[in-house]
Design a protein around this motif. Sequence first.
Motif, PDB file in Angstrom:
ATOM      1  N   LYS A   1       0.823  -1.205   0.000  1.00  0.00           N
ATOM      2  CA  LYS A   1       0.000   0.000   0.000  1.00  0.00           C
ATOM      3  C   LYS A   1       0.860   1.259   0.000  1.00  0.00           C
ATOM      4  O   LYS A   1       0.506   2.261  -0.603  1.00  0.00           O
ATOM      5  N   SER A   2       2.028   1.218   0.645  1.00  0.00           N
ATOM      6  CA  SER A   2       2.902   2.396   0.691  1.00  0.00           C
ATOM      7  C   SER A   2       3.495   2.712  -0.678  1.00  0.00           C
ATOM      8  O   SER A   2       4.009   3.796  -0.890  1.00  0.00           O
ATOM      9  N   GLU A   3       3.443   1.769  -1.634  1.00  0.00           N
ATOM     10  CA  GLU A   3       3.972   1.990  -2.967  1.00  0.00           C
ATOM     11  C   GLU A   3       2.918   2.567  -3.901  1.00  0.00           C
ATOM     12  O   GLU A   3       3.206   2.885  -5.042  1.00  0.00           O
ATOM     13  N   LEU A   4       1.694   2.692  -3.429  1.00  0.00           N
ATOM     14  CA  LEU A   4       0.613   3.205  -4.242  1.00  0.00           C
ATOM     15  C   LEU A   4       0.489   4.712  -4.061  1.00  0.00           C
ATOM     16  O   LEU A   4       0.688   5.228  -2.973  1.00  0.00           O
ATOM     17  N   ARG A   5       0.126   5.399  -5.132  1.00  0.00           N
ATOM     18  CA  ARG A   5      -0.091   6.841  -5.069  1.00  0.00           C
ATOM     19  C   ARG A   5      -1.594   7.098  -5.026  1.00  0.00           C
ATOM     20  O   ARG A   5      -2.338   6.671  -5.902  1.00  0.00           O
ATOM     21  N   LEU A   6      -2.020   7.823  -4.005  1.00  0.00           N
ATOM     22  CA  LEU A   6      -3.409   8.243  -3.924  1.00  0.00           C
ATOM     23  C   LEU A   6      -3.637   9.307  -4.988  1.00  0.00           C
ATOM     24  O   LEU A   6      -2.955  10.321  -5.015  1.00  0.00           O
ATOM     25  N   LEU A   7      -4.589   9.062  -5.867  1.00  0.00           N
ATOM     26  CA  LEU A   7      -4.863  10.002  -6.944  1.00  0.00           C
ATOM     27  C   LEU A   7      -5.794  11.110  -6.466  1.00  0.00           C
ATOM     28  O   LEU A   7      -6.554  10.918  -5.514  1.00  0.00           O
ATOM     29  N   PRO A   8      -5.747  12.268  -7.120  1.00  0.00           N
ATOM     30  CA  PRO A   8      -6.514  13.426  -6.652  1.00  0.00           C
ATOM     31  C   PRO A   8      -7.985  13.418  -7.080  1.00  0.00           C
ATOM     32  O   PRO A   8      -8.601  14.466  -7.213  1.00  0.00           O
ATOM     33  N   TRP A   9      -8.532  12.251  -7.281  1.00  0.00           N
ATOM     34  CA  TRP A   9      -9.956  12.139  -7.590  1.00  0.00           C
ATOM     35  C   TRP A   9     -10.476  10.865  -6.964  1.00  0.00           C
ATOM     36  O   TRP A   9      -9.720   9.951  -6.650  1.00  0.00           O
ATOM     37  N   ALA A  10     -11.776  10.818  -6.771  1.00  0.00           N
ATOM     38  CA  ALA A  10     -12.412   9.642  -6.195  1.00  0.00           C
ATOM     39  C   ALA A  10     -12.948   8.759  -7.311  1.00  0.00           C
ATOM     40  O   ALA A  10     -13.268   9.228  -8.403  1.00  0.00           O
ATOM     41  N   GLY A  11     -13.043   7.497  -7.002  1.00  0.00           N
ATOM     42  CA  GLY A  11     -13.591   6.545  -7.957  1.00  0.00           C
ATOM     43  C   GLY A  11     -15.081   6.382  -7.757  1.00  0.00           C
ATOM     44  O   GLY A  11     -15.747   7.224  -7.159  1.00  0.00           O
ATOM     45  N   SER A  12     -15.575   5.280  -8.240  1.00  0.00           N
ATOM     46  CA  SER A  12     -17.005   5.014  -8.102  1.00  0.00           C
ATOM     47  C   SER A  12     -17.365   4.923  -6.625  1.00  0.00           C
ATOM     48  O   SER A  12     -16.581   4.466  -5.795  1.00  0.00           O
ATOM     49  N   GLU A  13     -18.519   5.406  -6.313  1.00  0.00           N
ATOM     50  CA  GLU A  13     -19.044   5.412  -4.945  1.00  0.00           C
ATOM     51  C   GLU A  13     -18.162   6.220  -3.995  1.00  0.00           C
ATOM     52  O   GLU A  13     -18.152   5.988  -2.788  1.00  0.00           O
ATOM     53  N   GLY A  14     -17.366   7.151  -4.536  1.00  0.00           N
ATOM     54  CA  GLY A  14     -16.532   8.006  -3.704  1.00  0.00           C
ATOM     55  C   GLY A  14     -15.312   7.330  -3.112  1.00  0.00           C
ATOM     56  O   GLY A  14     -14.646   7.896  -2.246  1.00  0.00           O
ATOM     57  N   LYS A  15     -15.000   6.134  -3.581  1.00  0.00           N
ATOM     58  CA  LYS A  15     -13.847   5.403  -3.041  1.00  0.00           C
ATOM     59  C   LYS A  15     -12.552   5.980  -3.603  1.00  0.00           C
ATOM     60  O   LYS A  15     -12.510   6.466  -4.734  1.00  0.00           O
ATOM     61  N   PRO A  16     -11.463   5.937  -2.813  1.00  0.00           N
ATOM     62  CA  PRO A  16     -10.186   6.473  -3.285  1.00  0.00           C
ATOM     63  C   PRO A  16      -9.650   5.668  -4.473  1.00  0.00           C
ATOM     64  O   PRO A  16      -9.893   4.469  -4.582  1.00  0.00           O
TER      65      PRO A  16
END
Length: 104
Positions: free
Chosen positions: A4-19
Motif C-alpha cells: 500500500k505504501s507503494e501506491l499513489r493516492l490520486l486526486p480524484w475519487a472513484g465510483s461510490e466516492g472510493k479512493p
Amino acid sequence: MTEKSELRLLPWAGSEGKPCYLSSSDADGFMSRLADRIEADQLDTASELLKYALQVLDHQPGNLDELPLLVAQLAGALEDVLRVATSRGSRLATPRTSEGEESV
C-alpha cells in the motif's frame, strides 16, 4: 503484490466516492503527470476560494447571499487539499533512526 505504501493516492475519487490509487514507479508517466496537473489545479482553486472568502468576511466585494455556495465550495476545496496532502505525505521517505531502523 504491491505494498500500500507503494501506491499513489490520486486526486480524484472513484465510483461510490472510493479512493483511487496508481501503482507505478514512473513519476513521468502519463497518469502521474495527469495527477500532478490536477493536484496543482486543485491547490490553485483552493487558494482563489480562500482569497474570495476573506473578501466576503471583510465585507468587501462579495455578496453574503452567496455564503452557502462559498461554504460548499470551500468544503470541496478542503477535501481536495487534504487528499493532495495525504498523497504527497505518503510518498515522502520514511525517516530512519541512527541505527538504520524506521522511526515511529
